[in-house]
Design an enzyme around this catalytic site. Sequence first.
Site, PDB file in Angstrom:
ATOM      1  N   GLY A  56       0.707  -1.032   0.050  1.00  0.00           N
ATOM      2  CA  GLY A  56      -0.167  -0.020   0.089  1.00  0.00           C
ATOM      3  C   GLY A  56       0.768   1.092   0.011  1.00  0.00           C
ATOM      4  CD  GLN A  61       3.560   5.651   2.392  1.00  0.00           C
ATOM      5  OE1 GLN A  61       2.506   5.011   2.396  1.00  0.00           O
ATOM      6  NE2 GLN A  61       4.666   5.104   3.221  1.00  0.00           N
ATOM      7  CB  CYS A 104       5.743   2.248   7.384  1.00  0.00           C
ATOM      8  SG  CYS A 104       5.113   3.523   6.437  1.00  0.00           S
ATOM      9  CG  LEU A 105       6.560   1.112   1.361  1.00  0.00           C
ATOM     10  CD1 LEU A 105       5.830   1.376  -0.097  1.00  0.00           C
ATOM     11  CD2 LEU A 105       7.546   0.060   1.016  1.00  0.00           C
ATOM     12  CG  HIS A 146      -0.136   1.426   7.280  1.00  0.00           C
ATOM     13  ND1 HIS A 146       0.642   1.022   8.329  1.00  0.00           N
ATOM     14  CD2 HIS A 146       0.382   2.068   6.301  1.00  0.00           C
ATOM     15  CE1 HIS A 146       2.005   1.298   7.915  1.00  0.00           C
ATOM     16  NE2 HIS A 146       1.707   2.279   6.839  1.00  0.00           N
ATOM     17  CD  GLU A 147      -1.154   2.641   2.831  1.00  0.00           C
ATOM     18  OE1 GLU A 147      -0.661   3.599   2.491  1.00  0.00           O
ATOM     19  OE2 GLU A 147      -0.340   1.641   2.949  1.00  0.00           O
ATOM     20  CG  HIS A 150       0.686   6.678   5.734  1.00  0.00           C
ATOM     21  ND1 HIS A 150       1.786   7.285   6.050  1.00  0.00           N
ATOM     22  CD2 HIS A 150       0.912   5.333   5.544  1.00  0.00           C
ATOM     23  CE1 HIS A 150       2.776   6.227   6.335  1.00  0.00           C
ATOM     24  NE2 HIS A 150       2.264   5.244   5.834  1.00  0.00           N
TER      25      HIS A 150
END
Length: 184
Positions: A56, A61, A104-105, A146-147, A150
């Site tokens: 995701g 991000q 997380c990226l 999670h997204e 963000h």
Amino acid sequence: MRQRLIPGTSGLVRTMSLLGDPVLHSPCPEVTRFGPDLDRLIEDMFATMYAAEGVGLAANQIGVAQRVFVYDCPDDEENRHVGHVVNPRLVAADGEEFLGPEGCLSLPGLEAGTVRFDHAVVEGVTSDGAPVRIAGTGFFARCLQHECDHLDGTVYADRVTGMRARRLRRAIRKAPWGTGAARG
């Protein structure tokens, strides 16, 4: 936008925003302009997510403060879910709460046990403005929560508590991209 069999194939891989970047810590405004620029952003987001081997990715991000996220994520039954949501709202997060590993990226190489609900529902629109409602369970529910976090200016590290939080903060300071690296 024409549907592609594999999203991201014509997108550009963009630079990832890392923990500490202000764009990750502020709520993103809603998308108000639909069209080719939004389509390009979504395509680039898929390309960036795939290049980083994520499941995701939220627009902030990659430094874009807009309420958009993409996903290519399995649920606990290994059913693959692929898509995007513009102006997403988490309308339900319920069921049992589970402590599970989360990464997380924007915090590359790190993960920590994070509590999430095992069911989530997100509503929004597609890049064409068509209403969309996505429900997920298990790992996919974790991804949806999670997204959405963000886009509200929250990273998973903000949800980690106790000893796990202390270990994660220590790992962040030691990471080459972390706050410790900036201090030399």
